[in-house]
Design an enzyme around this catalytic site. Structure first.
Site, PDB file in Angstrom:
ATOM      1  N   LEU A 240      10.699 -21.280  -4.576  1.00 24.71           N
ATOM      2  CA  LEU A 240       9.798 -20.285  -4.001  1.00 24.71           C
ATOM      3  C   LEU A 240       8.589 -20.118  -4.916  1.00 24.71           C
ATOM      4  O   LEU A 240       8.746 -20.074  -6.135  1.00 24.71           O
ATOM      5  CB  LEU A 240      10.555 -18.957  -3.879  1.00 24.71           C
ATOM      6  CG  LEU A 240       9.912 -17.785  -3.141  1.00 24.71           C
ATOM      7  CD1 LEU A 240      10.982 -16.823  -2.638  1.00 24.71           C
ATOM      8  CD2 LEU A 240       8.931 -17.015  -3.986  1.00 24.71           C
TER       9      LEU A 240
ATOM     10  N   HIS B   4       2.559   3.485  -9.038  1.00 21.01           N
ATOM     11  CA  HIS B   4       2.472   2.041  -9.307  1.00 21.01           C
ATOM     12  C   HIS B   4       3.736   1.569 -10.045  1.00 21.01           C
ATOM     13  O   HIS B   4       4.264   0.506  -9.755  1.00 21.01           O
ATOM     14  CB  HIS B   4       1.224   1.722 -10.127  1.00 21.01           C
ATOM     15  CG  HIS B   4      -0.057   2.061  -9.411  1.00 21.01           C
ATOM     16  ND1 HIS B   4      -0.279   1.712  -8.099  1.00 21.01           N
ATOM     17  CD2 HIS B   4      -1.174   2.737  -9.811  1.00 21.01           C
ATOM     18  CE1 HIS B   4      -1.482   2.140  -7.727  1.00 21.01           C
ATOM     19  NE2 HIS B   4      -2.041   2.777  -8.742  1.00 21.01           N
TER      20      HIS B   4
ATOM     21  N   ASP C  23       0.832  -1.209   0.000  1.00 17.35           N
ATOM     22  CA  ASP C  23       0.000   0.000   0.000  1.00 17.35           C
ATOM     23  C   ASP C  23       0.867   1.261   0.000  1.00 17.35           C
ATOM     24  O   ASP C  23       1.952   1.269   0.582  1.00 17.35           O
ATOM     25  CB  ASP C  23      -0.912  -0.029   1.236  1.00 17.35           C
ATOM     26  CG  ASP C  23      -2.086   0.920   1.080  1.00 17.35           C
ATOM     27  OD1 ASP C  23      -2.365   1.368  -0.050  1.00 17.35           O
ATOM     28  OD2 ASP C  23      -2.727   1.222   2.101  1.00 17.35           O
ATOM     29  N   GLY C  24       0.357   2.296  -0.636  1.00 19.92           N
ATOM     30  CA  GLY C  24       1.015   3.609  -0.558  1.00 19.92           C
ATOM     31  C   GLY C  24       1.564   4.132  -1.872  1.00 19.92           C
ATOM     32  O   GLY C  24       2.183   5.200  -1.905  1.00 19.92           O
TER      33      GLY C  24
END
Ligand code: FPP
Length: 251
Positions: A142, A48, A31-32
């Site tokens: 992963l 973004h 977020d942010g």
């Protein structure tokens, strides 16, 4: 020979893993981005775009630490309410990320997965994701999951609908439904429980993200806006997790 920053990062990661085991599954609410851009007088799309860099940084650091699952909240069901321009920007960025990173993911043992209401994604994004998923399906170091058009309540509702349909058609006994079967019916059914949830950007809430898998997660909140989120921020979150005592309701 490794460059100094690379060698230093490796040394720190190896030190951390000696203190205590790292979390197996880390999920992040990134977020942010908007506030980061607005603070600089830039359009939100620039925020973004800047947010793609910490994704690379965190993935590398997670890989070094031996973290097995990294799940990123990249686009929520609620994000569809943003302007067409902003939504378009985010999907363009995602497409660019997949195009530019898939070869590296493939080579470094990372499996890419998308989780969410994937039918609602633009056809191009879906195709790119499908291809990257297929290519990296055998990687085991992963698993990087991108939560796209994802919302927990929608996910839980579709799981109930799916199970109810199966019981109606007779392929499932209602009494056979248990936590495992329910969990497997979720969009995120292939993922284990989240051990650590990180949220950047200053808010302290879980915003409809992985509610089933967060049951016993440790929560870590930081004021850092996502585009500024660095390897040091990630390692601080991991070190904080390693200092927590997890009791799972036991004494
Ligand atoms: C939340 O910030 C962020 C998003 C809705 C988009 C996340 C997308 C990226 C980080 C782009 C790159 C992603 C990948 C996987 C390459 P916000 O816009 O809600 O910020 P605000 O709270 O400051 O408005």
């Amino acid at each position: 020979m490794l460059a100094f920053p690379e060698a230093w990062a490796l040394a720190r990661a190896s030190l951390l893993t000696q203190i205590a085991p790292p979390p197996r599954h880390v999920a992040i609410i990134m977020d942010g981005n908007g506030r980061w851009a607005e603070a600089r007088g830039l359009p939100r799309s620039e925020g973004h775009a800047a947010g793609a860099e910490p994704v690379r940084t965190v993935l590398k650091a997670a890989h070094r630490l031996g973290i097995r699952y990294l799940t990123l909240y990249a686009f929520s069901t609620e994000n569809w309410a943003r302007s067409t321009e902003e939504v378009g920007n985010i999907f363009t960025l995602l497409g660019q990320y997949i195009d530019s990173e898939t070869a590296e993911l493939l080579a470094s043992g990372v499996r890419l997965m998308a989780v969410g209401d994937l039918r609602s994604l633009p056809a191009q994004t879906r195709q790119a994701l499908d291809q990257a998923e297929r290519l990296t399906a055998h990687n085991q170091d992963l698993t990087l999951s991108l939560a796209l058009s994802y919302g927990s309540r929608a996910e839980l509702t579709q799981a109930v609908r799916e199970l109810a349909t199966k019981t109606q058609t007779g392929s499932l006994d209602p009494l056979a439904i248990n936590e495992d079967i329910f969990g497997q019916s979720l969009w995120t059914g292939r993922l284990p429980d989240v051990d650590l949830l990180i949220r950047s950007g200053g808010d302290k809430r879980v915003s409809n993200f992985m509610l089933w898998h967060l049951a016993y997660a440790e929560l870590y909140f930081t004021d850092t806006l996502w585009p500024d989120f660095s390897e040091a921020d990630f390692l601080s979150a991991i070190a904080d997790f390693q200092g927590r005592q997890r009791r799972y309701g036991r004494a």
